[in-house]
Design an enzyme around this catalytic site. Structure first.
Site, PDB file in Angstrom:
ATOM      1  N   ASP A   1       0.821  -1.213   0.000  1.00  0.00           N
ATOM      2  CA  ASP A   1       0.000   0.000   0.000  1.00  0.00           C
ATOM      3  C   ASP A   1       0.853   1.260   0.000  1.00  0.00           C
ATOM      4  OD1 ASP A   1      -2.252  -1.576   0.029  1.00  0.00           O
ATOM      5  OD2 ASP A   1      -2.462  -1.541   2.205  1.00  0.00           O
TER       6      ASP A   1
ATOM      7  N   GLY B   1       3.181  -6.592  -0.635  1.00  0.00           N
ATOM      8  CA  GLY B   1       3.444  -5.891   0.615  1.00  0.00           C
ATOM      9  C   GLY B   1       3.025  -6.702   1.823  1.00  0.00           C
TER      10      GLY B   1
ATOM     11  N   THR C   1       0.172  -5.831   4.042  1.00  0.00           N
ATOM     12  CA  THR C   1      -1.278  -5.926   4.247  1.00  0.00           C
ATOM     13  C   THR C   1      -2.059  -5.922   2.935  1.00  0.00           C
ATOM     14  OG1 THR C   1      -1.383  -3.523   4.497  1.00  0.00           O
ATOM     15  CG2 THR C   1      -1.154  -4.821   6.506  1.00  0.00           C
TER      16      THR C   1
END
Length: 557
Positions: A208, A250, A252
């Site tokens: 993100d 990534g 999350t």
């Protein structure tokens, strides 16, 4: 729906069975031709065997290629063993690669190979399908790709090379790949150097944070090119026409969960190839008429801000730092005094508690997006003697002590929180869900946090309130100076005498930090505005799961 005329129809061999294969501008279908069974012992004749009807949307065909049956290889270099019977009776073949849906919103690339009697017929099928694919103008042909080699488990380059690049090659998509060398490399390159007119979209391979980098670079570039002053909170921003893709690599991958329903690199790559477009709101964050950052998922003050600030000091712990800092922050149980002013979103469809999920083709996003207007009332000046909750000039003003102040522009779902912070938040309706968690006991706050992972309504608590808003601002109680340095010193002085309210810590700070999509903001007093459908993603939104998904043997349609 109007029936589409057929472009081609032939009897072709598939897995040693004859199929009626038909193509129109919308669908490629193949249905097994009934064959009569031979007589078996007992003199019983079996009825005709009717195979299933299969179909795939032309928009979800990835590629078509003619096979060299004699050599047994595909033109993409992969070996494929041809059945001897098929090769002799039907010596020409072509393979169609298409999107196939699996469980949990996962997409995968599947192949079906048809065998023909004549070479001219085979070439006709290949040429006709390719013409239909060429007519799909929404598909990207040239992409600018940024790879973050350090995000998540540092697998970005491997994920792209092994899982994504072969699919882009299959779909004849050319790419210019840049492996980022430092923080904000992608943002700065997009702002200044990138020749955006050469590309149909930009793609990031990372988490993100990498996606946020690209949003900042692209949005800032568009505003600069159009002479828009980003430092003005009232300024109407120019939407970005260039679509953004994200390949999850990534920790999350909240954006992927909210836009396609799963953090799977292959699924995201296939969404990019078929040319999906999902509009998305972006929040601009200002302090004293100075632009700070853009936010696309979560703005969190109090609990989530403290967790991020503490975890940043423990990066040496790796991903475990988030669990450690979360537990530590929960124990300290800090609350913060301040004033929240917000402009409620009126005359729109949907509320934060209506249990309506944002899905592909969301009617609420379409309807509210059409109604959206940036012509909001001017921000009112707050009376120092204003009551705990009141309306002034269309704005609502709330003063109190808060454990957390969160603004969710999407559900913020992730593996640990399948529903997210605001399950009914929408991606492109021009609003954000403002969640206020007032001071309460540790036990009650724990109940609230645990409901993020359960089926219960996390807002059904007396100390929690949620509002769907177009704009909001927050002012800490002790923010008397424009200088955050002065704020820090005042906080240490003012709160050093009230540690009895916080037995788990040595002192209680006057202010928290804002967590803006995983980055800490330098100011506590901020003003936030929502810009409806400012960017577009290579995504479709989360599709409704078919009824038959959980059946043991679903029928092909």
């Amino acid at each position: 729906m109007e029936k589409q005329p057929r472009l081609l129809a032939s009897q072709l061999l598939l897995k040693n069975s004859l199929f009626e294969v038909s193509l129109n501008r919308v669908l490629l279908t193949w249905k097994e031709i009934p064959t009569k069974k031979k007589r078996v012992s007992g003199g019983i004749h079996h009825p005709f065997k009717v195979g299933n009807s299969h179909g795939v949307s032309v928009s979800e065909i990835l590629a078509v290629r003619e096979l060299d049956v004699d050599s047994g290889t595909k033109d993409d270099g992969r070996w494929q063993k041809m059945p001897q019977k098929s090769a002799e009776a039907y010596p020409y073949a072509f393979t169609v690669s298409y999107v196939e849906r699996a469980r949990q919103h996962r997409w995968r690339c599947s192949d079906v190979t048809f065998h023909c009697l004549e070479g001219a017929l085979c070439q006709q099928w290949v040429q006709t399908i390719r013409e239909q694919l060429t007519a799909l103008t929404s598909r990207p042909k040239h992409l600018l790709v940024y790879i973050n080699p350090y995000g998540g488990k540092q697998q970005g380059e491997r994920i792209y090379e092994q899982k994504v690049a072969p699919l882009f090659t299959l779909a004849s998509i050319s790419t210019h790949v840049i492996v980022t060398e430092h923080a904000n490399h992608a943002r700065d390159h997009l702002r200044t150097e990138a020749e955006l007119k050469q590309y149909d979209g930009v793609v990031c391979v990372g988490g993100d944070g990498m996606f946020s980098e690209m949003v900042h670079g692209l949005v800032s570039r568009i505003q600069r090119d159009n002479g828009v002053d980003q430092n003005s909170p009232e300024e109407k921003l120019v939407p970005c026409t260039l679509r953004i893709g994200i390949i999850p690599a990534g920790s999350t991958d909240c954006i992927c969960y909210a836009t396609v329903g799963i953090n799977d690199p292959v699924t995201s790559a296939l969404h990019i190839i078929v040319g999906d477009a999902q509009p998305m709101d972006v929040c601009s964050v200002h302090h004293n008429n100075t632009f700070l950052r853009y936010s696309v998922s979560l703005l969190g003050y109090g609990f989530y801000g403290d967790v991020l600030a503490d975890s940043e000091r423990k990066r040496w712990m790796g991903p475990a730092r988030y669990d450690f800092s979360g537990f530590k922050t929960f124990l300290t149980h800090h609350y913060y005094e301040g004033t929240v002013s917000f402009l409620p979103a009126t005359d729109i469809l949907g509320t934060p508690r209506d249990k309506t999920r944002c899905r592909a083709g969301c009617f609420i996003c379409q309807h509210n997006g059409q109604l959206y207007s940036e012509d909001a009332p001017e921000i009112c000046e707050t009376d120092p003697d204003v009551s705990d909750s009141e309306y002034k000039g269309g704005w609502r003003v709330i003063r109190g002590k808060f454990l957390a102040i969160n603004a969710a522009s999407m559900s913020c779902a992730c593996p640990r929180s399948p529903k997210g912070l605001s399950p009914a938040a929408h991606l492109a309706d021009g609003t954000t869900d403002l969640i206020l968690v007032r001071k309460c006991s540790r036990f009650n706050f724990l109940r609230h946090l645990l409901r993020h992972t359960s089926k219960y309504d996390q807002f059904d608590m007396t100390f929690v309130e949620v509002h769907r808003v177009r704009r909001f601002r927050f002012t800490p109680r002790y923010c008397q100076s424009d200088s955050e340095l002065d704020l820090r010193e005042n906080g240490k002085r003012l709160f050093s005498q009230i540690c009895r309210d916080h037995p788990a810590c040595s002192c209680s700070p006057a202010y928290s930090s804002w967590n803006c999509d995983g980055e800490i903001l330098p100011h506590a007093a901020i003003e936030v505005g929502v810009h409806c459908q400012l960017i577009k993603l290579f995504a479709r939104g989360i599709e409704e799961q078919p009824v038959f998904e959980d059946l043991p043997n679903p029928c092909a349609v």
